[in-house]
Scaffold this active site. Structure first.
Site, short mmCIF file in Angstrom:
data_model
loop_
_atom_site.label_atom_id
_atom_site.label_comp_id
_atom_site.label_asym_id
_atom_site.label_seq_id
_atom_site.Cartn_x
_atom_site.Cartn_y
_atom_site.Cartn_z
N ASP A 179 36.66 41.43 40.19
CA ASP A 179 36.88 40.23 40.63
C ASP A 179 36.21 39.37 41.10
OD1 ASP A 179 38.88 38.14 40.44
OD2 ASP A 179 40.60 39.72 41.41
N ASP A 219 45.22 34.19 35.56
CA ASP A 219 46.13 34.62 36.50
C ASP A 219 47.73 34.09 36.12
OD1 ASP A 219 44.76 35.96 38.21
OD2 ASP A 219 44.48 34.52 39.68
#
Length: 564
Positions: free
Chosen positions: A319, A389
């Site tokens: 990430d 997301d």
């Protein structure tokens, strides 16, 4: 493809102040520009506008390719559509700041430039030194956007994604983030693994919260040691327990970042990007490690070797939850500070190569707050990328459509998330998510037996056509641009197998009849829908499968045609 190699044959230093390896001139300016703009949770929105005189710029100055503007773009005839018309597509094999320019001059001709630009890039060459730029790529099709997309998909699957990642079946993962956030421990996740195995998932992915004092956003990032309170017998013992339940194991990392409240920052504050006499900006309570500093990259290699070596880790989710600010380096001299942003990306690539070489059987999924680094550069090292997301199906449908304009479904990670025990919502979310690589993100311990039964059936169904999604040719039928409808299909090279998808949002208009034209079908053959048993001729598929809008409710349907 186009790249640039610059050799300094003089005795003096030379500073490169701009680098645009692709330059293409086109006659006239009667073209539309297609770009993908957005932000966090609404990445890669399709926008099509006519060219005008002057310069139109698509760029990122964030140190990453960004949520805001993707390096993919296209020019097309004004009459171009899904299957007809001339389209020129462009992209850049780089994961940092970039600049795409389209310039219409006084003679009404068009020039396209793709590269690093000048705002966030410079590079000093000593005598005899060589600079090699990243590659830019371009393609042309006279068969509309589907032709252009097909060219890019084949190119990326053949030459960009790592060797071997398209072989076999991609595991269906259950990720813990939206179920647990930071609130994880060994017993809870072993229970997750047991239910995941019963439901048919292939892998449990442990997201953020497993290391250091990481119980929230504010502390622990950078301290890559397992939390002893959460894993009393160590990470290796925990992983064995997970695997004994019958699933593979994945883990989350964010190697480029650090919290000020961490042992790493207290020991090495000089390892963060910073400018003298300026306050260091926090985002998500994080600072950015100076990946242009070889000492930082070597430290990260050693830290992850120490914690991961000898463990049976099948998947790493990498990430990057903020972009770059105060881009200064304590490692480089003052006269080379303008190289830091470019060198940062080279450091990221070096760490990526380390993970692939050190853990060759470990699959890597990249993420940057969702889709903030969705580019050809990072795709060289990853099996897939977390698309956004935002997993809400209304939002995901256009995000996935636009992503597929320039990138193949094989890299597009799509999750079913938070349907609760609403079976219609679970079905709808699944049929949206099978536009790419399927995964789930939910609290399986709180799901009803009926929901788990349906998810098990979904996973089994997906595995009957997942190879088609990974390697088949993709075609848009209805683009979800200013529309509540979306349809596409995948077809294999032999034209013997087709997956057709249709999605509509409630309010689409009850009773409206649509024709879903599968123009790549073999008109001389017949096909059987594996889901209903219905028989269609190839000519019927070519002319269009008829579907009637449900109107005031969400509705989605799949057809899986196999030649008979």
């Amino acid at each position: 493809t186009r790249s640039m190699q610059i050799t300094n044959k003089s005795k003096d230093e030379v500073k490169i102040e701009n680098c645009m390896p692709l330059c293409l001139d086109l006659p006239g300016y009667d073209y539309d520009l297609v770009k993908l703009w957005g932000g966090h949770c609404y990445e890669r929105n399709f926008e099509r506008t006519p060219l005008c005189h002057g310069t139109q710029v698509i760029s990122s100055s964030r140190g990453a390719s960004s949520h805001q503007f993707n390096p993919f773009m296209a020019l097309c005839e004004s009459k171009a559509g899904n299957d007809k018309g001339e389209v020129w597509g462009f992209n850049f094999v780089f994961s940092g700041s970039f600049e795409n320019c389209v310039h219409v001059d006084q003679m009404e001709n068009t020039r396209v430039l793709v590269g690093l630009g000048s705002e966030c890039f410079a590079y000093t060459l000593g005598s005899g030194e060589v600079f090699e730029s990243p590659e830019a790529v371009m393609t042309y099709s006279q068969d509309g956007f589907n032709g252009m997309s097909g060219n890019f998909h084949k190119f990326i699957n053949r030459y960009i994604v790592p060797e071997g990642v398209l072989e076999g079946h991609r595991p269906v993962v259950l990720n813990t983030w939206e179920a647990c956030y930071f609130n994880i421990d060994e017993e809870k996740l072993v229970a997750f693994a047991a239910e995941a195995a019963k439901t048919g998932f292939d892998m449990l992915v442990m997201d953020d919260g497993w290391f250091g004092k990481r119980n929230g956003d504010k502390a622990g990032l950078g301290d890559w040691t397992p939390n002893p309170q959460k894993f009393k017998n160590g990470l290796g013992s925990f992983i064995k327990r997970v695997k004994n339940e019958g699933v593979q194991f994945g883990i989350w990392i964010e190697p480029e970042m650090v919290n000020p409240d961490s042992d790493l920052f207290r020991a090495h504050p000089e390892w963060c990007l910073a400018c003298p006499d300026r306050e260091m900006s926090l985002s998500r309570d994080q600072l950015v490690l100076d990946m242009s500093n070889p000492e930082v990259v070597q430290y990260l290699k050693a830290a992850f070797t120490k914690v991961f070596e000898g463990l049976e880790i099948d998947y790493i989710k990498w990430d990057m939850n903020r972009h770059l600010s105060e881009v200064g380096s304590a490692y480089h001299p003052a006269e080379r500070q303008d190289e830091v942003m470019y060198r940062y990306v080279l450091g990221v690539y070096e760490l990526c190569r380390f993970f692939r070489e050190k853990f060759p059987r470990t699959m890597i999924e990249h993420c940057s707050g969702g889709g903030g680094r969705y580019d050809l550069g990072i795709m060289q090292y990853c099996s897939q990328i977390w698309t956004s997301d935002n997993t809400y199906p209304y939002s995901r449908t256009p995000i996935q459509y636009s992503s597929l304009l320039g990138y193949p479904a094989s890299v597009m990670s799509c999750h079913v998330s938070n349907p609760g025990d609403n079976m219609k919502s679970l079905d709808y979310r699944f049929k949206v998510a099978v536009g790419g690589v399927l995964g789930y993100e939910l609290n399986i311990l709180n799901m009803s037996d009926e929901a788990k039964r349906i998810m098990s059936e979904q996973v089994k169904l997906y595995k009957t056509f997942d190879r088609l999604i990974l390697t088949g040719e993709y075609y848009t039928v209805i683009a979800p641009v200013d529309s509540r409808f979306e349809s596409h299909y995948f077809i294999n090279e032999e034209k013997s197998e087709i997956l057709l998808s249709y999605v509509e949002r409630k309010g689409a208009g009850a009773g409206k009849i649509l024709k879903l034209r599968v123009r790549a079908a073999d008109k001389k053959s017949s096909y059987k829908d594996q889901l209903t048993g219905d028989i269609y001729t190839g000519k019927e598929l070519f002319d269009g499968v008829e579907v009637i809008s449900e109107g005031e409710k969400d509705f989605a349907r799949l057809w899986h045609f196999v030649k008979i």
